[in-house]
Enzyme design. Structure first.
Site: not given
Length: 251
Positions: A2, A115
């Site tokens: 992340c 992402e």
């Protein structure tokens, strides 16, 4: 991993959402739709009131931390830029995270995270083009990411310097569930409301700590393509989380 997320809620909203007893925020943070490592972020922690002795009963606090954990023993705080994520599989054993995992756990609230998916298209240099996706709770609620925090003492500052302590944090990640794994193989761990009290309480100990961390249930999160503007950390604004029309998304 992340490496970017969005956080637009106010300190008042977060204090209400997470039942915070004390807001320890000197200056409220502006909405940030492109949170990147080393930026300041909101975090929910539990500590003794007024930073009293550790024997005091902890209370829930909202604080501002810097993303990128700096272990208390670090010689150089620059190490934090490389420690934005801690893997669930090793967080209880790795020296950089072990002590924080036992006593300094936190929640990092987010609207969602980004992402990048490697497509079949290629750049001029032959590398796969990457399509950014925004991943958020399907119900539009707050994503409570599991995190750890540390307090690093700057040896170059005087004892009476209020900036002598640097508060930093990291996001705990795990293997992505099937629906999200096609985008990226890692995802931040969520802490569901019924488990937050146990996770935050520094008095919670033992191997059961890891049992508090479970991947999001299938269907709990949704993902959709967004503009490549998010790839540049200098870009910021709500337009970064607007769904991209299908015809504009990379294949």
């Amino acid at each position: 991993m992340c490496g970017r997320y969005a956080s637009s809620r106010t300190s008042d909203d977060l204090a209400e959402e997470f039942e915070v007893a004390e807001v320890r925020v000197d200056a409220p943070l502006a909405p940030d739709y492109n949170v990147a490592p080393t930026k300041e972020v909101y975090a929910i922690v539990e500590r003794p009131p007024g930073d009293a002795a550790e024997v005091a009963v902890p209370e829930r606090q909202l604080r501002v931390l810097r993303w990128g954990l700096v272990p208390s023993w670090a010689k150089d705080p620059a190490i934090g830029s490389r420690m934005i994520n801690a893997r669930r599989e090793t967080v209880a054993e790795k020296p950089a995270y072990r002590r924080a995992f036992q006593r300094r756990r936190c929640l990092l609230p987010a609207d969602g995270y980004f992402e990048w998916y490697a497509t079949e298209q290629r750049t001029a240099s032959g590398k796969p083009r990457k399509q950014p996706f925004f991943i958020r709770p399907a119900d539009g609620g707050v994503l409570a990411m599991a995190g750890l925090y540390e307090i690093w003492r700057d040896p170059t500052r005087a004892d009476d310097d209020p900036a002598r302590f640097r508060w930093t944090c990291t996001v705990i990640t795990t293997e992505a569930e099937d629906a999200l794994g096609r985008i990226h193989d890692r995802m931040p761990l969520m802490v569901e409301p019924e488990r937050r009290a146990a996770w935050l309480d520094p008095r919670t100990e033992g191997p059961g700590l890891l049992d508090l961390l479970t991947p999001a249930a299938p269907g709990r999160l949704e993902a959709y393509p967004v503009s490549s503007l998010v790839s540049n950390v200098r870009n910021n604004g709500p337009e970064l989380v607007v769904p991209l029309p299908a015809e504009e998304a990379l294949g």
